[in-house]
Write an enzyme that holds these catalytic residues in place. Structure first.
Site, PDB file in Angstrom:
ATOM      1  N   CYS A 186       7.033  -4.685  15.415  1.00  0.00           N
ATOM      2  CA  CYS A 186       6.524  -3.696  16.382  1.00  0.00           C
ATOM      3  C   CYS A 186       5.084  -4.070  16.763  1.00  0.00           C
ATOM      4  O   CYS A 186       4.249  -4.322  15.892  1.00  0.00           O
ATOM      5  CB  CYS A 186       6.562  -2.293  15.791  1.00  0.00           C
ATOM      6  SG  CYS A 186       8.224  -1.750  15.372  1.00  0.00           S
TER       7      CYS A 186
ATOM      8  N   CYS B  92      -0.426   6.362   9.781  1.00  0.00           N
ATOM      9  CA  CYS B  92       0.783   5.664  10.224  1.00  0.00           C
ATOM     10  C   CYS B  92       0.432   4.356  10.914  1.00  0.00           C
ATOM     11  O   CYS B  92      -0.399   4.337  11.816  1.00  0.00           O
ATOM     12  CB  CYS B  92       1.541   6.493  11.251  1.00  0.00           C
ATOM     13  SG  CYS B  92       2.147   8.028  10.639  1.00  0.00           S
TER      14      CYS B  92
ATOM     15  N   ASN C 133      -2.607   5.272  16.119  1.00  0.00           N
ATOM     16  CA  ASN C 133      -3.718   4.997  15.201  1.00  0.00           C
ATOM     17  C   ASN C 133      -4.238   3.588  15.453  1.00  0.00           C
ATOM     18  O   ASN C 133      -3.475   2.685  15.792  1.00  0.00           O
ATOM     19  CB  ASN C 133      -3.254   5.143  13.756  1.00  0.00           C
ATOM     20  CG  ASN C 133      -2.928   6.584  13.421  1.00  0.00           C
ATOM     21  OD1 ASN C 133      -3.743   7.470  13.651  1.00  0.00           O
ATOM     22  ND2 ASN C 133      -1.729   6.829  12.926  1.00  0.00           N
TER      23      ASN C 133
ATOM     24  N   GLY D  23       7.131  -1.815   5.742  1.00  0.00           N
ATOM     25  CA  GLY D  23       8.511  -2.275   5.670  1.00  0.00           C
ATOM     26  C   GLY D  23       9.483  -1.390   6.415  1.00  0.00           C
ATOM     27  O   GLY D  23       9.169  -0.269   6.812  1.00  0.00           O
ATOM     28  N   GLU D  24      10.675  -1.928   6.622  1.00  0.00           N
ATOM     29  CA  GLU D  24      11.755  -1.195   7.272  1.00  0.00           C
ATOM     30  C   GLU D  24      12.773  -0.844   6.181  1.00  0.00           C
ATOM     31  O   GLU D  24      13.467  -1.730   5.671  1.00  0.00           O
ATOM     32  CB  GLU D  24      12.370  -2.086   8.372  1.00  0.00           C
ATOM     33  CG  GLU D  24      13.704  -1.620   8.923  1.00  0.00           C
ATOM     34  CD  GLU D  24      13.737  -0.153   9.371  1.00  0.00           C
ATOM     35  OE1 GLU D  24      12.827   0.288  10.096  1.00  0.00           O
ATOM     36  OE2 GLU D  24      14.686   0.547   8.973  1.00  0.00           O
TER      37      GLU D  24
ATOM     38  N   CYS E 259       6.777  -6.876   6.740  1.00  0.00           N
ATOM     39  CA  CYS E 259       7.873  -6.347   7.554  1.00  0.00           C
ATOM     40  C   CYS E 259       8.222  -7.403   8.594  1.00  0.00           C
ATOM     41  O   CYS E 259       7.353  -8.141   9.044  1.00  0.00           O
ATOM     42  CB  CYS E 259       7.419  -5.063   8.253  1.00  0.00           C
ATOM     43  SG  CYS E 259       8.704  -4.264   9.240  1.00  0.00           S
TER      44      CYS E 259
ATOM     45  N   LEU F 177      11.236   6.081  17.910  1.00  0.00           N
ATOM     46  CA  LEU F 177      11.753   5.866  19.263  1.00  0.00           C
ATOM     47  C   LEU F 177      10.665   5.256  20.151  1.00  0.00           C
ATOM     48  O   LEU F 177      10.859   4.207  20.760  1.00  0.00           O
ATOM     49  CB  LEU F 177      12.252   7.204  19.822  1.00  0.00           C
ATOM     50  CG  LEU F 177      13.084   7.149  21.095  1.00  0.00           C
ATOM     51  CD1 LEU F 177      14.324   6.281  20.918  1.00  0.00           C
ATOM     52  CD2 LEU F 177      13.488   8.554  21.543  1.00  0.00           C
TER      53      LEU F 177
ATOM     54  N   GLU G 239       0.831  -1.202   0.000  1.00  0.00           N
ATOM     55  CA  GLU G 239       0.000   0.000   0.000  1.00  0.00           C
ATOM     56  C   GLU G 239       0.869   1.257   0.000  1.00  0.00           C
ATOM     57  O   GLU G 239       1.987   1.254   0.531  1.00  0.00           O
ATOM     58  CB  GLU G 239      -0.915   0.010   1.236  1.00  0.00           C
ATOM     59  CG  GLU G 239      -2.022  -1.030   1.116  1.00  0.00           C
ATOM     60  CD  GLU G 239      -3.082  -0.901   2.212  1.00  0.00           C
ATOM     61  OE1 GLU G 239      -4.261  -1.089   1.886  1.00  0.00           O
ATOM     62  OE2 GLU G 239      -2.743  -0.614   3.372  1.00  0.00           O
TER      63      GLU G 239
ATOM     64  N   CYS H  62       1.883  -2.108  15.227  1.00  0.00           N
ATOM     65  CA  CYS H  62       1.849  -1.778  13.800  1.00  0.00           C
ATOM     66  C   CYS H  62       1.220  -2.896  12.972  1.00  0.00           C
ATOM     67  O   CYS H  62       1.512  -4.076  13.178  1.00  0.00           O
ATOM     68  CB  CYS H  62       3.270  -1.506  13.320  1.00  0.00           C
ATOM     69  SG  CYS H  62       3.365  -1.086  11.570  1.00  0.00           S
TER      70      CYS H  62
ATOM     71  N   CYS I  96       3.723   8.601   0.417  1.00  0.00           N
ATOM     72  CA  CYS I  96       4.327   7.724   1.415  1.00  0.00           C
ATOM     73  C   CYS I  96       4.464   6.354   0.762  1.00  0.00           C
ATOM     74  O   CYS I  96       3.466   5.736   0.385  1.00  0.00           O
ATOM     75  CB  CYS I  96       3.415   7.655   2.644  1.00  0.00           C
ATOM     76  SG  CYS I  96       3.963   6.461   3.880  1.00  0.00           S
TER      77      CYS I  96
HETATM   78  N1  SAH Z   1       9.830   0.675   9.631  1.00  0.00           N
HETATM   79  C1  SAH Z   1      10.000   2.096   9.636  1.00  0.00           C
HETATM   80  C2  SAH Z   1       9.026   2.746   8.708  1.00  0.00           C
HETATM   81  C3  SAH Z   1       7.599   2.745   9.165  1.00  0.00           C
HETATM   82  S1  SAH Z   1       7.156   4.412   9.266  1.00  0.00           S
HETATM   83  C4  SAH Z   1       9.931   2.618  11.046  1.00  0.00           C
HETATM   84  O1  SAH Z   1       9.686   1.828  11.944  1.00  0.00           O
HETATM   85  O2  SAH Z   1      10.204   3.776  11.267  1.00  0.00           O
HETATM   86  C5  SAH Z   1       5.715   4.437  10.098  1.00  0.00           C
HETATM   87  C6  SAH Z   1       5.768   5.142  11.423  1.00  0.00           C
HETATM   88  O3  SAH Z   1       4.495   4.897  12.027  1.00  0.00           O
HETATM   89  C7  SAH Z   1       6.801   4.564  12.367  1.00  0.00           C
HETATM   90  O4  SAH Z   1       7.276   5.551  13.246  1.00  0.00           O
HETATM   91  C8  SAH Z   1       5.982   3.568  13.117  1.00  0.00           C
HETATM   92  O5  SAH Z   1       6.551   3.179  14.339  1.00  0.00           O
HETATM   93  C9  SAH Z   1       4.694   4.333  13.298  1.00  0.00           C
HETATM   94  N2  SAH Z   1       3.538   3.499  13.642  1.00  0.00           N
HETATM   95  C10 SAH Z   1       3.386   2.175  13.488  1.00  0.00           C
HETATM   96  N3  SAH Z   1       2.179   1.779  13.930  1.00  0.00           N
HETATM   97  C11 SAH Z   1       1.552   2.889  14.373  1.00  0.00           C
HETATM   98  C12 SAH Z   1       0.267   3.139  14.930  1.00  0.00           C
HETATM   99  N4  SAH Z   1      -0.602   2.152  15.129  1.00  0.00           N
HETATM  100  N5  SAH Z   1      -0.034   4.415  15.242  1.00  0.00           N
HETATM  101  C13 SAH Z   1       0.842   5.425  15.029  1.00  0.00           C
HETATM  102  N6  SAH Z   1       2.057   5.248  14.500  1.00  0.00           N
HETATM  103  C14 SAH Z   1       2.421   3.993  14.177  1.00  0.00           C
END
Ligand code: SAH
Length: 338
Positions: free
Chosen positions: A113, A330, A287, A156-157, A109, A212, A89, A116, A102
């Site tokens: 986390c 996100c 989210n 993805g990362e 991935c 972070l 997506e 996510c 984006c």
């Molecule tokens: N893998 C990379 C790229 C993902 S970017 C990373 O971890 O940074 C997407 C961003 O959204 C990251 O900061 C991720 O941690 C955050 N994210 C993931 N799930 C989320 C959620 N449920 N609500 C808000 N932010 C979230």
């Protein structure tokens, strides 16, 4: 099989020469590919013999729109299918500073986390550079609008697909292609330290965002498996190294999860840890995903968290959530199958 659209101009010239063609053909071919073609047949400016050879010897990646959703705020989410059937997506957002896409860098991935959606089914595969570009080409064609910013914040990362992502950055910046300035590109990582160090050596002035999400190692470990691989202090030290090397301010992402990492003492602890670093904290009220057990922080908690950081000299903003009604925000992206 040679994958065509991910090749740089010198690589394509070399390929043309190896196929018995003059090098200048490579320059033409590169220019056409970077316009975002969908099939070999669109290369009808090339001699038929060369087109035939390319068809035989090369893979031309594709990115077909399976589904498009438009949010009430104008954000668009696309479900794309790749040449081998994998799905990803991408999201189109309109900001005052320009249209932003984006992009996903992997199908799935493997970072795991816990909050996510992109990681639920694990990693299917990494994307080629061309497949990251194609998401932008497709969205540009669909909207008919100029794309001025790119964020590598989809599925993805990015640093787990290092070579292809670097290749993508070079191609996206190429003036024969999208011509997007590096300063208009943000790359987000969950904090793969060795790759962050490598990135700092590339001389690409992209913005680095680090996910972070916690004020200390214990909380980070509880919500992000990657924190078991790289310690909290180690990560912050790597961020300082990155800043010193690139002279660019890091942006920290911090998803606020009710009761988990959003309490006043967490804000204080975070402010203490970040004191003296040249950084910016982007707060993202969590989210909703189908992952259970987590709740988004209350409005007051978000405001109080931001105020505490500011009071201690750390600049903080609350990310405006776009596309929530179509699960485009996100952490909500996944390869849905309907
Ligand atoms: N893998 C990379 C790229 C993902 S970017 C990373 O971890 O940074 C997407 C961003 O959204 C990251 O900061 C991720 O941690 C955050 N994210 C993931 N799930 C989320 C959620 N449920 N609500 C808000 N932010 C979230």
């Amino acid at each position: 099989m040679t994958e065509l659209m991910s090749m740089t101009e010198p690589e394509i010239c070399e390929l043309c020469v190896s196929l018995g063609e003059p090098a200048y053909r490579g320059k033409q071919l590169f220019g056409w590919l970077q316009k975002g073609i969908r099939s070999f047949d669109e290369l009808n400016n090339l001699p038929a013999s060369l087109r035939g050879k390319l068809k035989e010897n090369c893979l031309l990646c594709t990115c077909k729109t399976v589904k498009r959703q438009i949010s009430s705020d104008g954000t668009r989410k696309y479900l794309f299918e790749l040449y081998d059937g994998e799905r990803i997506e991408s999201v189109f957002m309109r900001y005052r500073h320009g249209n932003t896409v984006c992009v996903s860098t992997q199908a799935g991935c493997r970072m795991g986390c816990s909050f996510c959606a992109s990681t639920i089914k694990g990693l299917k595969r990494s994307l080629y550079a061309s497949e990251i570009l194609l998401q932008i080409f497709e969205i540009r064609a669909d909207t008919g609008e100029r794309i001025s910013n790119v964020v590598l914040m989809g599925m993805g990362e990015p640093l787990d697909n290092y070579e292809n992502v670097i290749r993508f950055l070079h191609l996206a910046n190429d003036e024969k292609g999208l011509g997007i300035g590096y300063r208009h590109i943000s790359l987000s990582t969950c904090g793969l330290i060795d790759k962050m160090d490598r990135l700092s050596e590339e001389g690409l002035p992209v913005t680095l965002s680090v996910s972070l999400h916690a004020p200390n190692g214990d909380i980070r470990k509880a919500i992000m498996p990657v924190a078991n691989r790289y310690g909290y202090d180690e990560l912050l030290e790597a961020c300082v190294r990155y800043e010193q090397k690139t002279k660019r301010r890091i942006s920290f992402e911090y998803a606020l999860i009710s009761g988990v990492n959003d309490r006043p003492e967490h804000a204080l602890e975070l402010a203490g840890r970040l004191k003296g670093t040249l950084c910016h904290v982007n707060l993202i009220p969590l989210n909703h995903t189908e992952r259970k057990g987590y709740k988004r922080s209350e409005r007051d908690a978000v405001q109080a968290f931001a105020a505490t950081l500011e009071k201690h000299g750390i600049t903080a903003t609350v990310r405006r959530s776009l596309g929530n009604d179509i699960s485009a925000a996100c952490g909500q992206l996944k390869a849905e199958n309907d």
